[in-house]
Design a protein around this motif. Structure first.
Motif, mmCIF file in Angstrom:
data_model
loop_
_atom_site.group_PDB
_atom_site.id
_atom_site.type_symbol
_atom_site.label_atom_id
_atom_site.label_comp_id
_atom_site.label_asym_id
_atom_site.label_seq_id
_atom_site.Cartn_x
_atom_site.Cartn_y
_atom_site.Cartn_z
ATOM 1 N N ASN A 13 -13.505 3.728 -11.760
ATOM 2 C CA ASN A 13 -13.225 2.879 -10.605
ATOM 3 C C ASN A 13 -12.968 3.774 -9.403
ATOM 4 N N VAL A 14 -13.256 3.257 -8.216
ATOM 5 C CA VAL A 14 -13.022 4.004 -6.972
ATOM 6 C C VAL A 14 -11.965 3.257 -6.168
ATOM 7 N N TYR A 15 -10.941 3.980 -5.741
ATOM 8 C CA TYR A 15 -9.837 3.402 -4.974
ATOM 9 C C TYR A 15 -9.666 4.162 -3.666
ATOM 10 N N VAL A 16 -9.156 3.469 -2.652
ATOM 11 C CA VAL A 16 -8.639 4.148 -1.479
ATOM 12 C C VAL A 16 -7.123 4.110 -1.633
ATOM 13 N N VAL A 17 -6.492 5.267 -1.441
ATOM 14 C CA VAL A 17 -5.048 5.384 -1.619
ATOM 15 C C VAL A 17 -4.428 5.764 -0.284
ATOM 16 N N GLU A 18 -3.469 4.960 0.135
ATOM 17 C CA GLU A 18 -2.728 5.232 1.369
ATOM 18 C C GLU A 18 -1.274 5.490 0.995
ATOM 19 N N GLY A 19 -0.698 6.552 1.511
ATOM 20 C CA GLY A 19 0.679 6.903 1.208
ATOM 21 C C GLY A 19 0.758 7.896 0.065
ATOM 22 N N GLU A 20 1.983 8.209 -0.326
ATOM 23 C CA GLU A 20 2.222 9.216 -1.356
ATOM 24 C C GLU A 20 3.213 8.695 -2.382
ATOM 25 N N GLY A 21 3.091 9.191 -3.604
ATOM 26 C CA GLY A 21 4.062 8.914 -4.653
ATOM 27 C C GLY A 21 4.251 7.437 -4.940
ATOM 28 N N ASP A 22 5.527 7.038 -5.114
ATOM 29 C CA ASP A 22 5.843 5.640 -5.438
ATOM 30 C C ASP A 22 5.526 4.687 -4.293
ATOM 31 N N ASN A 23 5.364 5.200 -3.091
ATOM 32 C CA ASN A 23 5.068 4.358 -1.933
ATOM 33 C C ASN A 23 3.571 4.213 -1.682
ATOM 34 N N ALA A 24 2.736 4.799 -2.540
ATOM 35 C CA ALA A 24 1.287 4.739 -2.347
ATOM 36 C C ALA A 24 0.777 3.331 -2.614
ATOM 37 N N PHE A 25 -0.215 2.923 -1.840
ATOM 38 C CA PHE A 25 -0.850 1.619 -1.988
ATOM 39 C C PHE A 25 -2.306 1.851 -2.379
ATOM 40 N N TRP A 26 -2.694 1.370 -3.569
ATOM 41 C CA TRP A 26 -4.034 1.579 -4.106
ATOM 42 C C TRP A 26 -4.860 0.314 -3.942
#
Length: 72
Positions: A13-26
């Motif tokens: 699967n391909v995701y865009v990830v914004e943010g880091e660690g536990d605050n990341a939004f996939w």
């Protein structure tokens, strides 16, 4: 390289990830098929992200089951 047909399931699967660690939004934005020789991937994107980073990951077991049901 084998040609991908409409019946083959994506290997990743391909995701865009914004943010880091536990605050990341996939957000899932596509799928990928591994080349037969294992040396690369073909990507199909349903959206083109403007921010964040692209991450390619193999599907988890529960994602594979839900994708199989959705395609029937």
């Amino acid at each position: 390289m084998k040609n991908r047909n409409s019946n083959s399931r994506p290997t990743h699967n391909v995701y865009v990830v914004e943010g880091e660690g536990d605050n990341a939004f996939w957000t899932k934005v596509g799928a990928a098929w591994q080349h037969a020789d294992g040396e690369g991937l073909n990507l199909t994107l349903t959206a083109l992200p403007l921010n964040g980073r692209l991450v390619v990951r193999p599907p988890k077991a529960n994602e594979e089951q839900s994708q199989g049901k959705a395609g029937r």
